[in-house]
Write an enzyme that holds these catalytic residues in place. Structure first.
Site, short mmCIF file in Angstrom:
data_model
loop_
_atom_site.label_atom_id
_atom_site.label_comp_id
_atom_site.label_asym_id
_atom_site.label_seq_id
_atom_site.Cartn_x
_atom_site.Cartn_y
_atom_site.Cartn_z
N ASP A 1 0.78 -1.25 0.00
CA ASP A 1 0.00 0.00 0.00
C ASP A 1 0.81 1.30 0.00
O ASP A 1 1.80 1.41 0.74
CB ASP A 1 -0.86 0.09 1.27
CG ASP A 1 -1.57 -1.19 1.62
OD1 ASP A 1 -1.48 -2.15 0.86
OD2 ASP A 1 -2.20 -1.20 2.69
N TRP B 1 5.87 -10.29 1.25
CA TRP B 1 5.43 -9.53 2.43
C TRP B 1 6.14 -10.06 3.69
O TRP B 1 6.39 -11.27 3.80
CB TRP B 1 3.91 -9.68 2.56
CG TRP B 1 3.29 -8.78 3.56
CD1 TRP B 1 2.82 -7.52 3.34
CD2 TRP B 1 3.06 -9.06 4.94
NE1 TRP B 1 2.32 -7.00 4.50
CE2 TRP B 1 2.45 -7.92 5.50
CE3 TRP B 1 3.31 -10.15 5.77
CZ2 TRP B 1 2.08 -7.84 6.84
CZ3 TRP B 1 2.95 -10.08 7.11
CH2 TRP B 1 2.33 -8.93 7.63
N SER C 1 -0.28 0.21 7.46
CA SER C 1 -0.66 1.41 6.70
C SER C 1 -1.17 2.55 7.56
O SER C 1 -1.68 2.33 8.67
CB SER C 1 -1.71 1.03 5.65
OG SER C 1 -1.07 0.32 4.64
N GLU D 1 -10.49 -2.31 4.56
CA GLU D 1 -9.15 -1.79 4.83
C GLU D 1 -9.00 -0.39 4.20
O GLU D 1 -9.76 -0.02 3.31
CB GLU D 1 -8.09 -2.73 4.22
CG GLU D 1 -8.16 -4.15 4.75
CD GLU D 1 -7.05 -5.07 4.21
OE1 GLU D 1 -6.49 -5.83 5.00
OE2 GLU D 1 -6.75 -5.02 3.00
C1 FRU Z 1 -3.87 -3.65 2.77
C2 FRU Z 1 -3.24 -4.08 4.08
C3 FRU Z 1 -3.59 -3.10 5.19
C4 FRU Z 1 -2.45 -3.28 6.15
C5 FRU Z 1 -1.29 -3.54 5.23
C6 FRU Z 1 -0.25 -4.47 5.77
O1 FRU Z 1 -3.22 -4.12 1.65
O2 FRU Z 1 -3.67 -5.37 4.42
O3 FRU Z 1 -4.86 -3.28 5.75
O4 FRU Z 1 -2.25 -2.16 6.96
O5 FRU Z 1 -1.82 -4.07 4.04
O6 FRU Z 1 0.87 -4.52 4.95
#
Ligand code: FRU
Length: 499
Positions: A46, A70, A103, A220
């Site tokens: 994000d 990730w 985020s 989100e």
């Molecule tokens: C959206 C998300 C957010 C979170 C972040 C973690 O893509 O899942 O809700 O803060 O990515 O990387």
């Protein structure tokens, strides 16, 4: 020819090639976009902390520098002055004992309401989610040197966890009418609103959404802002909510609601069952807008990927890109107020000479293009669009289908796809406009297409991974009479990404 002359000629030839063709692509860098933002290396998701200050648009982003998948989240950082060329900056926020840095957003605390100012620069204040194995709280960090270095607030978290598993992604902005900072927070299946006078102490004021819109996945990355329609002066508040999974073409997508905001809560004007997508394509997620942009512009940036396959796409040293920055506007379509998106006008600086698109003629290009083509739908074409091809016999098709009155991006033969069975081959979007003139604006980089149909009323974003750069395109249609009215295109230059 003397030896010296030969060396000179060789040098001039190399210079000519360097200036006129895209930079050579090493295998490791294949599919690296040329004018879309990508992290220098490692994983990105994000966009975060979008704020304009002192001539710079800041972009922070979910980042794991040690891997291309990730992991422990950091905030990567870059700035741009023109929304085209980017300067990479050191990582702004590292995970700590309170958790990974998820985020969030950033504001310029011009009046020093937080009392965090030191020296003469306006403090930049970031509010973000701490995630510790699923336990989520909201933290604060600040910078007193125009975003170059960051300190975490020593009394973090500023909002504790009230007993909710998904409690994240604070979007903060200053609301003039109520004289408060407002925070929108995504809480599992709804949005909560908080307010504050100083960015440090927060009070919950309202919630929205349990019974509205799409609930195919967790909510989100909210955003809330007013948009004014230039023709009528009508203003609507727009609430963006990303949802994963549950998107119209599978996986991640961003829905929006139109309504009003009174300083404490959002009231939606639509039926509870209505679902509206900002972009119907498979690859635009978690997008939010910049705070403080001059001239009242609302500029949006999205993560150009999808959680269904984002971690396995075939790039080697980094993963994923952002969309082009887009300007959002409020437009009337039938009885509805619709949020339209178009690339920011700054992108035009990358355009080279305008060239006409001739019906039936194949054009050559270097894989980077911005084009617009207009079709007359009274000629009843079964299908009409643009097809891009390359030297590996691959093709990408972007067009309109009359039978279902819908637009599509067909990447089924556009290159590598075997990395995930959730990398859907064709995506569709219902056409929103009912005009008999259909315009398709297409922005193409080496590994992505962004379609803005009917001046951005219907948008689609799709990534693809061709074996060779698409270097030819032409218009196509199926039907008795050619629907083609006119078309023009521009080859695009590469943007600069400096360290
Ligand atoms: C959206 C998300 C957010 C979170 C972040 C973690 O893509 O899942 O809700 O803060 O990515 O990387």
């Amino acid at each position: 020819m003397t030896r010296r002359l030969m060396i000179w000629c060789g040098f001039l030839l190399l210079l000519h090639l360097a200036c006129n063709s895209p930079a050579p692509v090493t295998t490791a860098e294949a599919h690296r976009p040329r004018f879309h933002f990508t992290p220098p290396s490692g994983w990105m998701n994000d966009p975060n902390g979008l704020v304009y200050q002192n001539g710079e648009y800041h972009l922070f982003y979910q980042h794991y520098p040690d891997s291309t998948v990730w992991g422990p989240m950091h905030w990567g950082h870059a700035v741009t002055r023109d929304l085209i060329n980017w300067q990479h900056l050191p990582i702004a926020l590292y995970p700590d004992s309170l958790g990974y840095i998820f985020s969030g957003s950033a504001v310029a605390d011009t009046a020093n309401t937080s009392g965090l100012k030191q020296g003469s620069a306006t403090p930049l204040v970031a509010l973000f989610t701490y995630d510790k194995q699923g336990f989520e709280t909201q933290g604060l960090a600040y910078s007193t040197d125009n975003g170059r270095t960051w300190q975490k607030y020593d009394k973090n978290p500023v909002i504790g966890n009230p007993g909710e598993k998904d409690f994240r992604d604070p979007k903060v902005f200053y609301h003039q009418a109520s004289g408060h900072w407002i925070m929108c927070l995504a809480v599992k299946d709804h949005i909560e609103f908080y307010r504050s006078q100083n960015l440090l102490q927060w009070q919950k004021t309202g919630s929205f959404g349990k019974t509205y819109g799409s609930h195919g996945g967790v909510w989100e990355c909210p955003d809330l802002f007013p948009l004014t329609n230039p023709e009528t002066g009508v203003t609507k508040w727009i609430l963006l909510v990303s949802i994963n999974p549950g998107g119209p073409n599978g996986g991640s997508s961003t829905q929006y609601f139109t309504g009003s905001f009174n300083g404490t809560t959002f009231t939606c004007e639509e039926d509870t069952a209505q679902v509206r997508w900002l972009d119907y394509g498979p690859d635009n997620y978690a997008g939010v807008t910049w705070n403080n942009v001059p001239g009242n512009r609302r500029i949006f940036l999205g993560w150009m990927s999808n959680w269904n396959y984002g971690q396995v796409v075939p790039t080697a040293t980094w993963r994923s890109a952002m969309t082009v920055p887009r300007e959002l506007t409020l437009q009337q379509a039938g009885n509805n107020w619709t949020v339209a998106s178009l690339p920011v006008k700054e992108l035009e600086a990358l355009r080279q000479n305008e060239q006409p698109i001739a019906a039936g003629e194949e054009m050559s290009f270097n894989g980077l293009a911005d084009m617009e083509i207009t079709f007359d739908l009274t000629t009843n074409p079964e299908e009409a669009g643009m097809v891009f091809t390359n030297n590996s016999n691959e093709q990408l098709r972007i067009g309109y289908e009359r039978e279902h009155n819908r637009l599509y991006i067909d990447r089924s033969r556009a290159g590598k796809a075997g990395f995930s069975d959730r990398f859907i081959p064709v995506s569709y979007a219902p056409r929103i406009s009912d005009s008999t003139r259909l315009t398709l604006r297409i922005v193409l980089d080496v590994a992505s297409a962004e379609l803005f149909a009917d001046n951005g009323l219907t948008c689609m974003t799709s990534v693809f991974f061709p074996s060779a750069t698409f270097n030819r395109f032409k218009m196509y249609y199926r039907g008795k009479t050619s629907p083609f009215i006119e078309g023009k295109w521009y080859a695009l230059k590469e943007a600069r990404f400096s360290k």
